[in-house]
Design a protein around this motif. Structure first.
Motif, mmCIF file in Angstrom:
data_model
loop_
_atom_site.group_PDB
_atom_site.id
_atom_site.type_symbol
_atom_site.label_atom_id
_atom_site.label_comp_id
_atom_site.label_asym_id
_atom_site.label_seq_id
_atom_site.Cartn_x
_atom_site.Cartn_y
_atom_site.Cartn_z
ATOM 1 N N GLY A 128 16.318 23.797 9.204
ATOM 2 C CA GLY A 128 16.525 24.114 10.616
ATOM 3 C C GLY A 128 15.414 23.581 11.491
ATOM 4 N N ALA A 129 15.743 23.322 12.751
ATOM 5 C CA ALA A 129 14.768 22.719 13.672
ATOM 6 C C ALA A 129 14.877 23.350 15.059
ATOM 7 C CB ALA A 129 14.984 21.205 13.746
ATOM 8 N N GLY A 130 15.185 24.640 15.119
ATOM 9 C CA GLY A 130 15.262 25.346 16.401
ATOM 10 C C GLY A 130 13.979 26.099 16.688
ATOM 11 N N GLY A 131 14.084 27.116 17.520
ATOM 12 C CA GLY A 131 12.909 27.888 17.933
ATOM 13 C C GLY A 131 12.267 28.606 16.760
ATOM 14 N N ALA A 132 13.075 29.176 15.884
ATOM 15 C CA ALA A 132 12.538 29.906 14.740
ATOM 16 C C ALA A 132 11.788 28.951 13.808
ATOM 17 C CB ALA A 132 13.664 30.604 13.992
ATOM 18 N N SER A 133 12.309 27.752 13.686
ATOM 19 C CA SER A 133 11.668 26.758 12.836
ATOM 20 C C SER A 133 10.279 26.400 13.379
ATOM 21 C CB SER A 133 12.556 25.505 12.766
ATOM 22 O OG SER A 133 11.893 24.480 12.084
ATOM 23 N N ASN A 152 17.352 19.083 8.766
ATOM 24 C CA ASN A 152 18.237 19.610 9.802
ATOM 25 C C ASN A 152 19.516 18.794 9.890
ATOM 26 O OD1 ASN A 152 18.523 21.628 11.815
ATOM 27 N ND2 ASN A 152 18.389 20.044 13.366
ATOM 28 N N ARG A 153 20.600 19.492 10.250
ATOM 29 C CA ARG A 153 21.898 18.829 10.455
ATOM 30 C C ARG A 153 21.739 17.694 11.472
ATOM 31 N NH1 ARG A 153 26.369 22.659 12.955
ATOM 32 N NH2 ARG A 153 24.764 22.745 14.548
ATOM 33 N N THR A 154 21.050 17.984 12.587
ATOM 34 C CA THR A 154 20.810 16.976 13.614
ATOM 35 C C THR A 154 19.409 16.409 13.399
ATOM 36 O OG1 THR A 154 22.112 18.373 15.071
ATOM 37 C CG2 THR A 154 20.894 16.557 16.105
ATOM 38 N N ARG A 157 16.508 16.392 16.125
ATOM 39 C CA ARG A 157 15.743 17.619 16.431
ATOM 40 C C ARG A 157 14.605 17.815 15.426
ATOM 41 N NH1 ARG A 157 19.004 22.939 17.456
ATOM 42 N NH2 ARG A 157 17.252 23.450 18.815
ATOM 43 N N THR A 190 15.592 28.783 8.230
ATOM 44 C CA THR A 190 15.434 29.298 9.601
ATOM 45 C C THR A 190 16.738 29.193 10.386
ATOM 46 O OG1 THR A 190 14.861 27.246 10.783
ATOM 47 C CG2 THR A 190 13.078 28.341 9.572
ATOM 48 N N THR A 191 17.815 28.774 9.726
ATOM 49 C CA THR A 191 19.092 28.658 10.446
ATOM 50 C C THR A 191 19.884 29.959 10.306
ATOM 51 O OG1 THR A 191 20.502 27.937 8.630
ATOM 52 C CG2 THR A 191 19.145 26.250 9.689
ATOM 53 N N ALA A 192 20.900 30.069 11.140
ATOM 54 C CA ALA A 192 21.722 31.276 11.091
ATOM 55 C C ALA A 192 22.724 31.235 9.944
ATOM 56 C CB ALA A 192 22.455 31.443 12.417
ATOM 57 N N LEU A 193 22.724 30.160 9.166
ATOM 58 C CA LEU A 193 23.632 30.092 8.015
ATOM 59 C C LEU A 193 23.281 31.224 7.063
ATOM 60 C CD1 LEU A 193 23.567 26.278 7.279
ATOM 61 C CD2 LEU A 193 25.352 27.597 8.391
HETATM 62 P P1 ATR Z 1 16.798 29.484 16.638
HETATM 63 O O1 ATR Z 1 16.000 29.596 17.895
HETATM 64 O O2 ATR Z 1 17.264 30.807 16.098
HETATM 65 O O3 ATR Z 1 16.121 28.686 15.604
HETATM 66 P P2 ATR Z 1 18.528 27.319 17.515
HETATM 67 O O4 ATR Z 1 17.438 26.742 18.342
HETATM 68 O O5 ATR Z 1 19.890 27.393 18.081
HETATM 69 O O6 ATR Z 1 18.187 28.792 17.051
HETATM 70 O O7 ATR Z 1 18.567 26.513 16.127
HETATM 71 C C1 ATR Z 1 19.540 26.775 15.183
HETATM 72 C C2 ATR Z 1 19.274 25.945 13.933
HETATM 73 O O8 ATR Z 1 20.315 26.228 12.987
HETATM 74 C C3 ATR Z 1 19.320 24.446 14.171
HETATM 75 O O9 ATR Z 1 18.466 23.830 13.246
HETATM 76 C C4 ATR Z 1 20.777 24.133 13.857
HETATM 77 O O10 ATR Z 1 21.031 22.783 13.510
HETATM 78 P P3 ATR Z 1 21.290 21.654 14.656
HETATM 79 O O11 ATR Z 1 19.953 21.346 15.245
HETATM 80 O O12 ATR Z 1 21.893 20.534 13.917
HETATM 81 O O13 ATR Z 1 22.233 22.293 15.640
HETATM 82 C C5 ATR Z 1 21.025 25.028 12.682
HETATM 83 N N1 ATR Z 1 22.449 25.326 12.483
HETATM 84 C C6 ATR Z 1 23.191 26.202 13.172
HETATM 85 N N2 ATR Z 1 24.460 26.216 12.736
HETATM 86 C C7 ATR Z 1 24.519 25.304 11.714
HETATM 87 C C8 ATR Z 1 25.565 24.843 10.837
HETATM 88 N N3 ATR Z 1 26.806 25.334 10.900
HETATM 89 N N4 ATR Z 1 25.237 23.906 9.927
HETATM 90 C C9 ATR Z 1 23.980 23.406 9.847
HETATM 91 N N5 ATR Z 1 22.974 23.788 10.649
HETATM 92 C C10 ATR Z 1 23.233 24.734 11.569
#
Ligand code: ATR
Length: 274
Positions: A128-133, A152-154, A157, A190-193
């Protein structure tokens, strides 16, 4: 002396467990204080911050979707908030509104409790690469983990974060995760998965070495599919609840003047509520 007041604000906020945590500590330490959840819509957040002092608040917590707005609006920021780019804790100091970030502290303190020595276990893979990451990577860097691999999927990021945090932090596509795990000492999701309502495993812990530690910042359910798979494979696992409990400690101490303890009793109380 007047009652000391603190809050957690988000939108929505009803799901927040912070009032239970702080309420438990207020009672336990016999403090004349209150901590309540306040729902503030994004358009009203700046006015809410401006009114804090007049409303008698010592400070409070900020959660989704206000963490970035709080970062922009506070007068001073601590080092963790600067590094992470988000604020989750507010307080007044020297007449200024300060914003800090305690998520990195929470993450590291949870591993300190359940996996002492974790930072010396080898390369870390962060899913994961969002805020929690960002909070997790800041904690890993602070503790001296020299090889941090963001998956990360994307990819873009993950690359952004690798530039942000600099040396030792690399970015990878999701399909590269197998190779990255082969010599890793720590796997962090760190992802919501794996959260209730979200499907699936984001990485297969089968490919990790035997000494690896696996942790998830998700704590609903307590044992995510990733942790269950890791445990089934005989690996050491740490759930995400302790991060939530520990991130609350520095704020409570600032507002109410007592450094509270994360106890088994508190943990049980929150688990009963999950
Ligand atoms: P947070 O602040 O909780 O980290 P966020 O900034 O929305 O939330 O980041 C969510 C993370 O979960 C991202 O890394 C996201 O991947 P992308 O950057 O590709 O969107 C990842 N994530 C969420 N749903 C996903 C899914 N179905 N498959 C793979 N990665 C997922």
């Amino acid at each position: 002396m007047a009652e000391k007041r603190a809050f957690v604000t988000g939108h929505p906020i009803a799901h927040s467990r912070s009032p239970k945590i702080h309420g438990h500590w207020l009672a336990r330490y016999g403090i004349d204080g209150s901590y309540r959840a306040i729902d503030v819509a994004p358009d009203d957040f700046a006015a809410f911050l401006n009114g804090l002092r007049d409303n008698g608040f010592q400070g409070g917590n900020v959660t989704i979707p206000h963490k970035e707005a709080a970062f922009a609006l506070v007068e001073r920021r601590d080092e963790a908030a600067e590094a992470i780019g988000a604020v989750n804790t507010l307080w007044f100091e020297d007449g200024k509104l300060w914003g800090g970030n305690t998520d990195a502290h929470g993450f590291a303190a949870n591993l300190d409790d359940y996996a002492p020595g974790w930072a010396a276990n080898g390369p870390a893979v962060v899913l994961g690469a969002g805020g929690a990451s960002r909070a997790v990577i800041h904690a890993l860097k602070e503790r001296g983990v020299g090889d941090i691999r963001i998956v990360n999927r994307t990819l873009a990021r993950a690359e952004e974060l690798s530039h942000r945090f600099g040396a030792g932090v690399s970015a990878h596509r999701a399909d590269a995760v197998g190779d990255l795990l082969a010599d890793a000492g720590l796997l962090v999701n760190t992802t919501a998965l794996g959260m209730h309502g979200n499907e699936g495993l984001s990485a297969d812990p089968a490919g990790l070495p035997d000494h690896a530690i696996v942790t998830d910042i998700v704590y609903v359910p307590l044992e995510t599919p990733l942790l269950a798979a890791a445990r089934g494979r005989g690996l050491w696992t740490v759930d995400g609840l302790g991060m939530l409990l520990h991130q609350a400690v520095p704020g409570f101490e600032r507002w109410f003047g007592t450094r509270p303890e994360v106890t088994a009793e508190l943990r049980r109380m929150i688990i009963a509520d999950i």
